[in-house]
Write an enzyme that holds these catalytic residues in place. Structure first.
Site, PDB file in Angstrom:
ATOM      1  N   ALA A 137      68.431   3.605  12.691  1.00 34.66           N
ATOM      2  CA  ALA A 137      67.598   2.613  12.000  1.00 34.66           C
ATOM      3  C   ALA A 137      68.066   1.205  12.333  1.00 34.66           C
ATOM      4  CB  ALA A 137      67.646   2.849  10.495  1.00 34.66           C
ATOM      5  N   CYS A 138      67.105   0.345  12.683  1.00 33.82           N
ATOM      6  CA  CYS A 138      67.452  -1.030  13.055  1.00 33.82           C
ATOM      7  C   CYS A 138      67.233  -2.013  11.917  1.00 33.82           C
ATOM      8  CB  CYS A 138      66.630  -1.475  14.263  1.00 33.82           C
ATOM      9  SG  CYS A 138      64.853  -1.632  13.930  1.00 33.82           S
ATOM     10  N   GLN A 139      66.557  -1.584  10.828  1.00 31.47           N
ATOM     11  CA  GLN A 139      66.196  -2.531   9.782  1.00 31.47           C
ATOM     12  C   GLN A 139      67.392  -3.205   9.130  1.00 31.47           C
ATOM     13  OE1 GLN A 139      65.078   0.559  10.108  1.00 31.47           O
ATOM     14  NE2 GLN A 139      62.854   0.674   9.848  1.00 31.47           N
ATOM     15  N   HIS A 160      69.916  -4.296  10.668  1.00 29.56           N
ATOM     16  CA  HIS A 160      70.526  -5.244  11.596  1.00 29.56           C
ATOM     17  C   HIS A 160      69.602  -6.396  11.955  1.00 29.56           C
ATOM     18  CE1 HIS A 160      73.775  -2.360  12.183  1.00 29.56           C
ATOM     19  NE2 HIS A 160      72.857  -1.434  12.357  1.00 29.56           N
TER      20      HIS A 160
END
Length: 305
Positions: free
Chosen positions: A72-74, A76
Site C-alpha cells: 500500500a502506498c497511501q 507514503h
C-alpha cells in the site's frame, strides 16, 4: 519459464507486465475481494487468495523465482494531503514482503511503490531486513512515460537479487506516447462547458487551456496536476489517480475520461476486464502499476542476471 507470485496484486498491473515479459504468475493475493475477482478474471491460470498478507501461511504458496509486490502506498504518498491514523497500518504492509522472502528465498524480488517510500522512517530497517536475508537491493525511479506508457507516473522499483552486489539495470527510455493515442472524441458523456452550476475555477482553467492549446485539450478537473493551463494532447497525460481527475475539452463541451480511456492511459490491453461499476474501475486503475513498467524491469532483470 520463470514463475512469479504477486503480493498486493490489485487490478493486476504487475501480473500483466510479468506476462508481457514471458513470466508465469502462479499465485496472487490481495486483501480486497473485488480486486481478487477482477485479477482472477484476467489471470485465470494463477491461484488466488483474498486475505491480510500479514496473516499469510507462506508454506501454502507455490515455489517461485520472482516475488513481485506493490505494498500500500497511501501511507507514503502526499497525494491525499495530511497524515491520517491509518497510515502506519498501510506502511506496515511492506513487512509482508520480508516475511514471504524469508520463507521462500526466491532468486529475485521486485517491489513497486511511490518514490516517497524511500523516505519512510523504517525504510533503512526494511532494507536491512532484506539484506539479512541475502538480498542486494537496487532501487530506481522510473517514469511510466519512459516505458512507452502515455502517462507521466513516477514510481520507485526496488529489485532484490541474491548476490553480493546489487544488480545494475539499464532501462533505456522509449519514445513518449501522446495522450492523443487513447482519447476518443466520439465517445463519453459530453456536457456544455457553460452550463449552470459549473465552477468558476473550472471555467477559468478551460479558458486558459483554450487560449494555449485551441479547441481540444485535457484539463485537470480539480485544479491539480497541470495547474491552471491544461495539457496538450501531443504529450503523455499526467498521473491517473483513484478518482476522476482529467477532463477532455472539445470546443464548447467537456467530459471526464472514460474507464476505457483510463485503461489505455495505464497501458493495459484493450480487452483487459474492468469492474462494471465505473467508479470502482477508475479506483482500481488509479491504484495499479502500468504493465509496461513491470515488463521493462523484468526484461532487463532477466538480461542482466
Amino acid at each position: 519459464m520463470m514463475d512469479a507470485i504477486d503480493l498486493f496484486a490489485g487490478l493486476g498491473g504487475n501480473s500483466e507486465g510479468a506476462r508481457m515479459a514471458g513470466v508465469n504468475v502462479v499465485w496472487a493475493a490481495n486483501h480486497w475481494q473485488a480486486a481478487v475477482e477482477i485479477h482472477a478474471a484476467n489471470h485465470p491460470g494463477a491461484a488466488h487468495v483474498c486475505q491480510d498478507l500479514h496473516q499469510a501461511d507462506w508454506a501454502r504458496v507455490p515455489a517461485h523465482d520472482l516475488l513481485m509486490a506493490s505494498p500500500a502506498c497511501q501511507g507514503h504518498t502526499h497525494a491525499r494531503g495530511k497524515e491520517r491514523p491509518h497510515h502506519d497500518v498501510t506502511r506496515s504492509t511492506a513487512w509482508a514482503v520480508v516475511s514471504a522472502a524469508e520463507y521462500h528465498r526466491p532468486a529475485f524480488v521486485m517491489v513497486e511503490n511511490v518514490p516517497e517510500f524511500a523516505r519512510w522512517a523504517l525504510y533503512p530497517a526494511w532494507c536491512a531486513a532484506m539484506s539479512a536475508l541475502g538480498y542486494a537491493l537496487a532501487p530506481m525511479i522510473l517514469d511510466a512515460a519512459d516505458c512507452g506508457v502515455p502517462q507521466h507516473r513516477r514510481r520507485l522499483f526496488i529489485v532484490g537479487t541474491r548476490s553480493k552486489h546489487p544488480i545494475e539495470l539499464q532501462i533505456q527510455p522509449r519514445q513518449h506516447v501522446p495522450a492523443a493515442s487513447f482519447v476518443d472524441f466520439r465517445t463519453g458523456k459530453w456536457t456544455p462547458i457553460n452550463r449552470p452550476g459549473r465552477s468558476a475555477r473550472t471555467l477559468a482553467r478551460v479558458a486558459a487551456g483554450r487560449a494555449r492549446f485551441g479547441r481540444r485539450f485535457l484539463a485537470p478537473y480539480y485544479g491539480s496536476g497541470s495547474g491552471e493551463t491544461g495539457r496538450c494532447l501531443d504529450r503523455p497525460i499526467g498521473t491517473i489517480t483513484t478518482r476522476d481527475r482529467w477532463s477532455v475539452i472539445d470546443g464548447d463541451q467537456m467530459r471526464m475520461l472514460t474507464a476505457g480511456e483510463c485503461r489505455a492511459a495505464m497501458a493495459f490491453p484493450d480487452g483487459y476486464v474492468l469492474p462494471e461499476d465505473r467508479r470502482l474501475a477508475i479506483h482500481m486503475l488509479g491504484n495499479a502499476v502500468p504493465p509496461p513498467m513491470t515488463a521493462a524491469v523484468i526484461t532487463e532483470l532477466r538480461r542482466a542476471a
